[in-house]
Scaffold this active site. Structure first.
Site, PDB file in Angstrom:
ATOM      1  N   LEU B  77     -16.671 -37.513 -18.156  1.00  0.00           N
ATOM      2  CA  LEU B  77     -17.324 -38.820 -18.103  1.00  0.00           C
ATOM      3  C   LEU B  77     -16.357 -39.816 -17.482  1.00  0.00           C
ATOM      4  O   LEU B  77     -15.194 -39.888 -17.882  1.00  0.00           O
ATOM      5  CB  LEU B  77     -17.681 -39.307 -19.519  1.00  0.00           C
ATOM      6  CG  LEU B  77     -18.505 -38.371 -20.406  1.00  0.00           C
ATOM      7  CD1 LEU B  77     -18.652 -38.985 -21.797  1.00  0.00           C
ATOM      8  CD2 LEU B  77     -19.867 -38.117 -19.791  1.00  0.00           C
ATOM      9  N   CYS B  78     -16.826 -40.580 -16.501  1.00  0.00           N
ATOM     10  CA  CYS B  78     -15.973 -41.602 -15.881  1.00  0.00           C
ATOM     11  C   CYS B  78     -15.601 -42.656 -16.915  1.00  0.00           C
ATOM     12  O   CYS B  78     -16.473 -43.219 -17.591  1.00  0.00           O
ATOM     13  CB  CYS B  78     -16.697 -42.273 -14.727  1.00  0.00           C
ATOM     14  SG  CYS B  78     -15.858 -43.766 -14.171  1.00  0.00           S
ATOM     15  N   VAL B  79     -14.305 -42.939 -17.021  1.00  0.00           N
ATOM     16  CA  VAL B  79     -13.841 -43.858 -18.065  1.00  0.00           C
ATOM     17  C   VAL B  79     -14.385 -45.275 -17.879  1.00  0.00           C
ATOM     18  O   VAL B  79     -14.846 -45.904 -18.841  1.00  0.00           O
ATOM     19  CB  VAL B  79     -12.288 -43.841 -18.178  1.00  0.00           C
ATOM     20  CG1 VAL B  79     -11.618 -44.249 -16.882  1.00  0.00           C
ATOM     21  CG2 VAL B  79     -11.834 -44.729 -19.323  1.00  0.00           C
TER      22      VAL B  79
END
Lengths: 133, 130
Positions: B77-79
């Protein structure tokens, strides 16, 4: 060996988050020393319009960030001619995006190139990775 | 062939999460390698374990977790996208002073560089979204 990355921007800058989050990918991706190009078509051409005012929307105007792309060696920015014309816009309505060409005594050059849909198709064909936002 | 997958839409709202899952499953069954699955934009909502769909519907989040466990998939998941949308693991929750985390098993949170790296390392990077 570096790959050819093309970021395709199709959506208006505000209304959805795609344009902003696309720009975030481009900025992070610039650190990977790949061959990077950007394409703006459909409503995506509005992303580069100068004089954006977002105060009334209550969202941040992130368009000044595009001007920094040249410093990140992102200097191949293709704008589709048909999309621009269909929206009553011309090159003069867009942000002046430039870069300094290290192979030409750091001369300041325009990053934006107007291309036809047919030319853009050829550019897309030549890529290794196409990310569309 | 070595594939990476980009999921850029949220579950249930958009079919992208289903199509990406079906593609991944089919590719694995055919013997292909899935290098990484990266979740961006509302796609990060594929990774919250608090998802509770009606009992007669598919559970998209659990489905990813089970597939990840069975095939040792790298679900990222993109931070930045996750922070905006309230998806956190224990470290992120602590770092941002939140009282809970909600990341689902088999997912991890990392930076956008993981997407670029997936593009570099894979034969094909396939986007599921609009």
């Amino acid at each position: 060996m570096s790959k050819r990355f093309l970021y395709v921007n199709r959506k208006a800058p505000y209304g959805t988050i795609y344009a902003l989050e696309s720009l975030e990918v481009v900025l992070i991706g610039a650190a990977f020393e790949q061959d990077v190009s950007l394409a703006f078509l459909d409503d995506g051409v509005f992303q580069l319009v100068k004089g954006q005012q977002t105060d009334e929307l209550g969202v941040k105007n992130f368009s000044p960030t595009y001007k920094a792309l040249g410093d990140y060696d992102v200097n191949k920015i293709y704008v589709e001619k048909e999309s621009l014309e269909a929206r009553g816009l011309s090159l003069d309505d867009l942000l002046p995006l430039t870069y300094e060409d290290e192979d030409d005594d750091w001369a300041e050059k325009d990053s934006i190139k107007l291309v036809s849909a047919a030319e853009l198709a050829e550019i897309m064909e030549a890529q290794d990775v196409v990310l569309s936002f | 062939m070595k594939f990476s997958i980009l999921v850029s839409e949220g579950p249930y709202t958009h079919e992208a999460a289903d199509t990406a899952y079906n593609f991944t499953k089919a590719a694995l069954e055919k013997g292909h390698e899935i290098y990484r699955i990266f979740f961006y934009h509302d796609g990060v909502n594929n990774g919250t374990r608090l998802t509770t769909p009606p009992q007669d519907d598919r559970n998209i989040v659990n489905r990813w977790s089970e597939l990840a466990q069975a095939h040792e998939l790298d679900l990222v998941l993109c931070v930045a996208a996750a922070q905006r949308r309230g998806i956190a693991d224990a470290d992120e929750a602590k770092r941002n002073g939140k009282d809970a985390d909600n990341i689902a098993p088999g997912f991890r949170i990392s930076g956008l560089g993981q997407l670029i790296e997936a593009g570099i390392e894979s034969d094909r990077l396939i986007t599921f979204g609009d």
